[in-house]
Design a protein around this motif. Structure first.
Motif, mmCIF file in Angstrom:
data_model
loop_
_atom_site.group_PDB
_atom_site.id
_atom_site.type_symbol
_atom_site.label_atom_id
_atom_site.label_comp_id
_atom_site.label_asym_id
_atom_site.label_seq_id
_atom_site.Cartn_x
_atom_site.Cartn_y
_atom_site.Cartn_z
ATOM 1 N N GLN A 187 29.789 20.957 28.990
ATOM 2 C CA GLN A 187 29.221 21.848 30.427
ATOM 3 C C GLN A 187 29.752 20.157 30.963
ATOM 4 O O GLN A 187 29.873 19.316 30.796
ATOM 5 N N VAL A 188 29.935 20.346 32.898
ATOM 6 C CA VAL A 188 30.112 19.124 33.893
ATOM 7 C C VAL A 188 29.242 18.906 34.377
ATOM 8 O O VAL A 188 27.958 20.363 35.091
ATOM 9 N N GLN A 189 28.637 17.785 34.881
ATOM 10 C CA GLN A 189 28.445 17.163 35.711
ATOM 11 C C GLN A 189 28.760 16.282 36.765
ATOM 12 O O GLN A 189 29.692 15.572 36.329
ATOM 13 N N LEU A 190 28.288 16.831 38.216
ATOM 14 C CA LEU A 190 29.433 16.014 39.605
ATOM 15 C C LEU A 190 28.033 15.390 40.405
ATOM 16 O O LEU A 190 27.140 16.317 40.577
ATOM 17 N N VAL A 191 28.100 14.012 40.211
ATOM 18 C CA VAL A 191 26.884 13.415 41.663
ATOM 19 C C VAL A 191 28.289 12.824 42.839
ATOM 20 O O VAL A 191 28.864 12.114 42.536
ATOM 21 N N GLU A 192 27.626 12.609 43.457
ATOM 22 C CA GLU A 192 28.274 12.951 44.840
ATOM 23 C C GLU A 192 27.176 11.237 45.467
ATOM 24 O O GLU A 192 26.102 11.586 45.362
ATOM 25 N N SER A 193 28.167 11.017 46.034
ATOM 26 C CA SER A 193 27.439 9.527 47.087
ATOM 27 C C SER A 193 28.654 9.105 48.216
ATOM 28 O O SER A 193 29.828 9.280 48.105
ATOM 29 N N GLY A 194 27.812 8.554 49.482
ATOM 30 C CA GLY A 194 28.654 8.059 50.107
ATOM 31 C C GLY A 194 28.764 8.632 51.685
ATOM 32 O O GLY A 194 29.211 8.236 52.684
ATOM 33 N N GLY A 195 27.724 9.518 51.605
ATOM 34 C CA GLY A 195 26.970 10.187 53.043
ATOM 35 C C GLY A 195 25.900 9.401 53.631
ATOM 36 O O GLY A 195 25.700 8.406 53.287
ATOM 37 N N GLY A 196 25.434 9.385 54.855
ATOM 38 C CA GLY A 196 24.992 9.115 55.684
ATOM 39 C C GLY A 196 25.234 8.798 56.793
ATOM 40 O O GLY A 196 25.871 10.105 57.861
ATOM 41 N N LEU A 197 24.762 8.101 58.495
ATOM 42 C CA LEU A 197 24.894 8.851 59.649
ATOM 43 C C LEU A 197 25.374 7.332 59.947
ATOM 44 O O LEU A 197 25.664 6.428 59.862
ATOM 45 N N VAL A 198 27.293 8.238 60.816
ATOM 46 C CA VAL A 198 27.241 7.461 61.465
ATOM 47 C C VAL A 198 28.028 8.348 62.975
ATOM 48 O O VAL A 198 27.052 9.092 63.645
ATOM 49 N N GLN A 199 27.958 7.113 64.251
ATOM 50 C CA GLN A 199 28.567 7.467 65.193
ATOM 51 C C GLN A 199 30.303 8.009 65.529
ATOM 52 O O GLN A 199 31.327 8.286 64.601
ATOM 53 N N ALA A 200 30.494 9.012 66.025
ATOM 54 C CA ALA A 200 31.738 9.461 66.090
ATOM 55 C C ALA A 200 32.503 8.551 66.286
ATOM 56 O O ALA A 200 32.888 7.766 67.348
ATOM 57 N N GLY A 201 33.437 9.155 65.792
ATOM 58 C CA GLY A 201 35.194 7.929 66.162
ATOM 59 C C GLY A 201 35.001 7.847 64.577
ATOM 60 O O GLY A 201 35.934 6.379 64.767
ATOM 61 N N GLY A 202 34.099 7.371 63.807
ATOM 62 C CA GLY A 202 33.278 6.360 63.323
ATOM 63 C C GLY A 202 33.812 6.886 61.374
ATOM 64 O O GLY A 202 35.009 8.191 61.129
ATOM 65 N N SER A 203 33.996 6.203 60.317
ATOM 66 C CA SER A 203 34.340 6.577 58.873
ATOM 67 C C SER A 203 33.469 6.488 58.052
ATOM 68 O O SER A 203 32.939 5.764 57.823
ATOM 69 N N LEU A 204 33.886 7.022 57.372
ATOM 70 C CA LEU A 204 32.940 7.036 55.892
ATOM 71 C C LEU A 204 33.787 7.583 54.747
ATOM 72 O O LEU A 204 35.004 8.375 54.580
ATOM 73 N N ARG A 205 33.634 7.330 52.918
ATOM 74 C CA ARG A 205 34.353 7.247 52.300
ATOM 75 C C ARG A 205 33.111 7.901 50.976
ATOM 76 O O ARG A 205 32.284 7.613 50.438
ATOM 77 N N LEU A 206 33.562 9.496 50.960
ATOM 78 C CA LEU A 206 32.724 10.622 49.773
ATOM 79 C C LEU A 206 33.822 9.528 48.693
ATOM 80 O O LEU A 206 34.850 9.709 48.696
ATOM 81 N N SER A 207 32.636 10.053 47.095
ATOM 82 C CA SER A 207 32.472 10.017 45.925
ATOM 83 C C SER A 207 32.305 11.329 45.354
ATOM 84 O O SER A 207 30.232 11.394 45.885
ATOM 85 N N CYS A 208 32.866 11.400 44.222
ATOM 86 C CA CYS A 208 32.251 12.241 43.668
ATOM 87 C C CYS A 208 32.651 11.941 42.092
ATOM 88 O O CYS A 208 33.575 12.484 41.291
ATOM 89 N N ALA A 209 31.651 11.093 41.415
ATOM 90 C CA ALA A 209 32.293 10.910 40.023
ATOM 91 C C ALA A 209 31.581 12.635 38.816
ATOM 92 O O ALA A 209 30.555 13.273 38.780
ATOM 93 N N ALA A 210 33.149 12.562 37.565
ATOM 94 C CA ALA A 210 32.604 13.542 37.237
ATOM 95 C C ALA A 210 32.180 13.527 35.621
ATOM 96 O O ALA A 210 32.321 12.725 35.245
ATOM 97 N N SER A 211 31.449 13.828 34.813
ATOM 98 C CA SER A 211 31.481 14.009 33.304
ATOM 99 C C SER A 211 31.103 14.706 32.757
ATOM 100 O O SER A 211 30.100 16.094 33.166
ATOM 101 N N GLY A 212 31.215 15.172 31.363
ATOM 102 C CA GLY A 212 31.311 16.196 30.386
ATOM 103 C C GLY A 212 31.877 16.748 29.866
ATOM 104 O O GLY A 212 33.327 15.194 29.773
ATOM 105 N N ASN A 213 32.401 17.620 29.725
ATOM 106 C CA ASN A 213 33.857 18.353 29.241
ATOM 107 C C ASN A 213 33.799 18.215 30.396
ATOM 108 O O ASN A 213 34.488 19.711 31.157
#
Length: 117
Positions: A1-27
């Motif tokens: 099986q495969v597991q995926l875990v996202e991170s990096g979300g949040g609250l930002v103002q218009a015009g701002g930036s965010l970087r999301l990450s997704c770590a995968a594990s398993g087969n």
């Protein structure tokens, strides 16, 4: 099986930036395409971007020129760099992996992105 875990979300103002990450594990042997989807309340889940193991990419028209998807195969991690964020980008963002061996899709738990006007 495969597991995926996202991170990096949040609250930002218009015009701002965010970087999301997704770590995968398993087969991960049969995983080629990694995707970012998003879903706002009362809307369909939509594809934001995908990236292949070889580095090919595709973007939804709504995010083209603002978002960049990338992956680190050694770290089994996919990223979504989001710049020039707009209130309409507000959604839960989901990482998804296409398993070509199992002919199925694995989903992460989602991470909330909120962009204030």
């Amino acid at each position: 099986q495969v597991q995926l875990v996202e991170s990096g979300g949040g609250l930002v103002q218009a015009g701002g930036s965010l970087r999301l990450s997704c770590a995968a594990s398993g087969n991960l042997f049969s995983i080629n395409v990694m995707n970012w989807y998003r879903q706002a309340p009362g809307t369909q889940r939509e594809l934001v971007a995908y990236v292949t193991r070889a580095g090919g990419t595709h973007y939804a028209d709504s995010v083209k020129g603002r978002f960049t998807i990338s992956r680190d195969n050694d770290k089994n991690t996919v990223y979504l760099q989001m710049n020039s964020l707009k209130p309409e980008d507000t959604a839960v963002y989901y990482c998804a992996a296409d398993d070509d061996g199992a002919l199925s899709v694995y989903w992460g738990q989602g991470t909330q992105v909120t962009v204030s006007s």
